[in-house]
Design a protein around this motif. Sequence first.
Motif, PDB file in Angstrom:
ATOM      1  N   PRO A 285       7.723  -9.049 -23.169  1.00  0.00           N
ATOM      2  CA  PRO A 285       6.421  -9.651 -22.886  1.00  0.00           C
ATOM      3  C   PRO A 285       6.447 -10.710 -21.786  1.00  0.00           C
ATOM      4  N   SER A 286       7.598 -11.256 -21.469  1.00  0.00           N
ATOM      5  CA  SER A 286       7.668 -12.235 -20.375  1.00  0.00           C
ATOM      6  C   SER A 286       7.356 -11.582 -19.029  1.00  0.00           C
ATOM      7  N   TRP A 287       7.392 -10.247 -18.964  1.00  0.00           N
ATOM      8  CA  TRP A 287       7.033  -9.532 -17.736  1.00  0.00           C
ATOM      9  C   TRP A 287       5.547  -9.204 -17.663  1.00  0.00           C
ATOM     10  N   ASP A 288       4.802  -9.381 -18.754  1.00  0.00           N
ATOM     11  CA  ASP A 288       3.366  -9.083 -18.737  1.00  0.00           C
ATOM     12  C   ASP A 288       2.700  -9.870 -17.614  1.00  0.00           C
ATOM     13  N   GLN A 289       1.736  -9.245 -16.949  1.00  0.00           N
ATOM     14  CA  GLN A 289       1.021  -9.926 -15.877  1.00  0.00           C
ATOM     15  C   GLN A 289      -0.293  -9.228 -15.567  1.00  0.00           C
ATOM     16  N   GLN A 290      -1.160  -9.966 -14.919  1.00  0.00           N
ATOM     17  CA  GLN A 290      -2.409  -9.432 -14.411  1.00  0.00           C
ATOM     18  C   GLN A 290      -2.381  -9.633 -12.901  1.00  0.00           C
ATOM     19  N   ALA A 291      -2.922  -8.677 -12.166  1.00  0.00           N
ATOM     20  CA  ALA A 291      -2.872  -8.760 -10.709  1.00  0.00           C
ATOM     21  C   ALA A 291      -4.235  -8.493 -10.089  1.00  0.00           C
ATOM     22  N   ALA A 292      -4.614  -9.371  -9.184  1.00  0.00           N
ATOM     23  CA  ALA A 292      -5.773  -9.144  -8.317  1.00  0.00           C
ATOM     24  C   ALA A 292      -5.241  -8.456  -7.068  1.00  0.00           C
ATOM     25  N   VAL A 293      -5.894  -7.378  -6.666  1.00  0.00           N
ATOM     26  CA  VAL A 293      -5.413  -6.556  -5.550  1.00  0.00           C
ATOM     27  C   VAL A 293      -6.404  -6.642  -4.396  1.00  0.00           C
ATOM     28  N   PHE A 294      -5.871  -6.930  -3.211  1.00  0.00           N
ATOM     29  CA  PHE A 294      -6.680  -7.076  -2.007  1.00  0.00           C
ATOM     30  C   PHE A 294      -6.201  -6.115  -0.926  1.00  0.00           C
ATOM     31  N   VAL A 295      -7.129  -5.777  -0.017  1.00  0.00           N
ATOM     32  CA  VAL A 295      -6.820  -5.023   1.194  1.00  0.00           C
ATOM     33  C   VAL A 295      -7.327  -5.849   2.363  1.00  0.00           C
ATOM     34  N   ALA A 296      -6.529  -5.890   3.429  1.00  0.00           N
ATOM     35  CA  ALA A 296      -6.946  -6.576   4.659  1.00  0.00           C
ATOM     36  C   ALA A 296      -6.768  -5.620   5.835  1.00  0.00           C
ATOM     37  N   ARG A 297      -7.768  -5.600   6.708  1.00  0.00           N
ATOM     38  CA  ARG A 297      -7.712  -4.772   7.917  1.00  0.00           C
ATOM     39  C   ARG A 297      -7.592  -5.621   9.178  1.00  0.00           C
ATOM     40  N   ARG A 298      -7.605  -6.958   9.001  1.00  0.00           N
ATOM     41  CA  ARG A 298      -7.452  -7.872  10.141  1.00  0.00           C
ATOM     42  C   ARG A 298      -6.451  -8.958   9.769  1.00  0.00           C
ATOM     43  N   TRP A 299      -5.617  -9.334  10.729  1.00  0.00           N
ATOM     44  CA  TRP A 299      -4.628 -10.393  10.534  1.00  0.00           C
ATOM     45  C   TRP A 299      -4.075 -10.766  11.900  1.00  0.00           C
ATOM     46  N   GLN A 300      -3.237 -11.779  11.897  1.00  0.00           N
ATOM     47  CA  GLN A 300      -2.577 -12.210  13.137  1.00  0.00           C
ATOM     48  C   GLN A 300      -1.076 -12.113  12.947  1.00  0.00           C
ATOM     49  N   GLY A 301      -0.389 -11.603  13.965  1.00  0.00           N
ATOM     50  CA  GLY A 301       1.064 -11.515  13.948  1.00  0.00           C
ATOM     51  C   GLY A 301       1.566 -10.144  13.571  1.00  0.00           C
ATOM     52  N   ASP A 302       2.860  -9.986  13.758  1.00  0.00           N
ATOM     53  CA  ASP A 302       3.542  -8.745  13.402  1.00  0.00           C
ATOM     54  C   ASP A 302       4.475  -9.008  12.233  1.00  0.00           C
ATOM     55  N   PRO A 303       4.558  -8.090  11.287  1.00  0.00           N
ATOM     56  CA  PRO A 303       5.416  -8.299  10.123  1.00  0.00           C
ATOM     57  C   PRO A 303       6.888  -8.426  10.522  1.00  0.00           C
ATOM     58  N   VAL A 304       7.568  -9.362   9.864  1.00  0.00           N
ATOM     59  CA  VAL A 304       9.004  -9.550  10.074  1.00  0.00           C
ATOM     60  C   VAL A 304       9.699  -9.530   8.715  1.00  0.00           C
ATOM     61  N   GLU A 305      10.968  -9.181   8.719  1.00  0.00           N
ATOM     62  CA  GLU A 305      11.757  -9.180   7.491  1.00  0.00           C
ATOM     63  C   GLU A 305      11.986 -10.619   7.035  1.00  0.00           C
ATOM     64  N   THR A 306      11.931 -10.818   5.729  1.00  0.00           N
ATOM     65  CA  THR A 306      12.170 -12.133   5.134  1.00  0.00           C
ATOM     66  C   THR A 306      13.208 -11.998   4.013  1.00  0.00           C
ATOM     67  N   ASP A 307      13.515 -13.096   3.352  1.00  0.00           N
ATOM     68  CA  ASP A 307      14.454 -13.062   2.228  1.00  0.00           C
ATOM     69  C   ASP A 307      13.929 -12.215   1.075  1.00  0.00           C
ATOM     70  N   GLU A 308      12.606 -12.031   1.001  1.00  0.00           N
ATOM     71  CA  GLU A 308      11.972 -11.304  -0.107  1.00  0.00           C
ATOM     72  C   GLU A 308      11.778  -9.813   0.163  1.00  0.00           C
ATOM     73  N   ILE A 309      11.387  -9.491   1.397  1.00  0.00           N
ATOM     74  CA  ILE A 309      10.852  -8.157   1.689  1.00  0.00           C
ATOM     75  C   ILE A 309      11.371  -7.633   3.039  1.00  0.00           C
ATOM     76  N   THR A 310      11.633  -6.319   3.070  1.00  0.00           N
ATOM     77  CA  THR A 310      11.842  -5.611   4.339  1.00  0.00           C
ATOM     78  C   THR A 310      10.583  -4.783   4.559  1.00  0.00           C
ATOM     79  N   PRO A 311       9.674  -5.247   5.462  1.00  0.00           N
ATOM     80  CA  PRO A 311       8.387  -4.559   5.625  1.00  0.00           C
ATOM     81  C   PRO A 311       8.500  -3.288   6.473  1.00  0.00           C
ATOM     82  N   THR A 312       7.693  -2.288   6.083  1.00  0.00           N
ATOM     83  CA  THR A 312       7.645  -1.019   6.805  1.00  0.00           C
ATOM     84  C   THR A 312       6.224  -0.489   6.754  1.00  0.00           C
ATOM     85  N   TRP A 313       5.750   0.051   7.893  1.00  0.00           N
ATOM     86  CA  TRP A 313       4.438   0.707   7.919  1.00  0.00           C
ATOM     87  C   TRP A 313       4.610   2.149   7.455  1.00  0.00           C
TER      88      TRP A 313
END
Length: 166
Positions: free
Chosen positions: A84-112
């Motif tokens: 039960p410590s993993w139970d969670q609720q999530a709000a989900v969003f979509v964005a079609r506009r932003w600034q910058g290009d995705p870069v890899e971080t300590d958390e995530i390796t982003p891919t289109w």
Amino acid sequence: MLSPLMCLCFLVRDGGDGSTYVLLGKKKRGLGAGNVVGLGGKVEPNEDARAAAVREVAEESGVVVDPRDLEERAFIDFRFPTKPSWDQQAAVFVARRWQGDPVETDEITPTWYDVDAIPIDAMWSDARHWLPQVLAGRRLSADFTFQNDLRTLASARVDVEDSSVR
């Protein structure tokens, strides 16, 4: 007891070839490490889900999203009866506009990914039930309960609330 509130944000862009692409990332650490996931994380105290999505996208990819450019698409309840410590609720969003290009971080390796070729088998098992609908412009609410292995779904409910978003 209320489950922690999380946020997920999917950056979506049109390709020059008529395809649509979504930014996903391979999670490097924490809950879900090794899975392909949407950008997101915990909503902090005194923060709403929209502000958390903006913060998490910046932290995980270096991309800056204006909160006004976030479209709320889903609210999902995740249950793990044997953990039960993993139970969670999530709000989900979509964005079609932003600034910058995705870069890899300590958390995530982003891919289109082409939305028609999402690596659904590399994601949490619930994603196949709701992510394609969210990316197609639908609003929904959903509940997922996982089995003892914490990966396989025991039950799934998805209610499409509005299919006219876009």
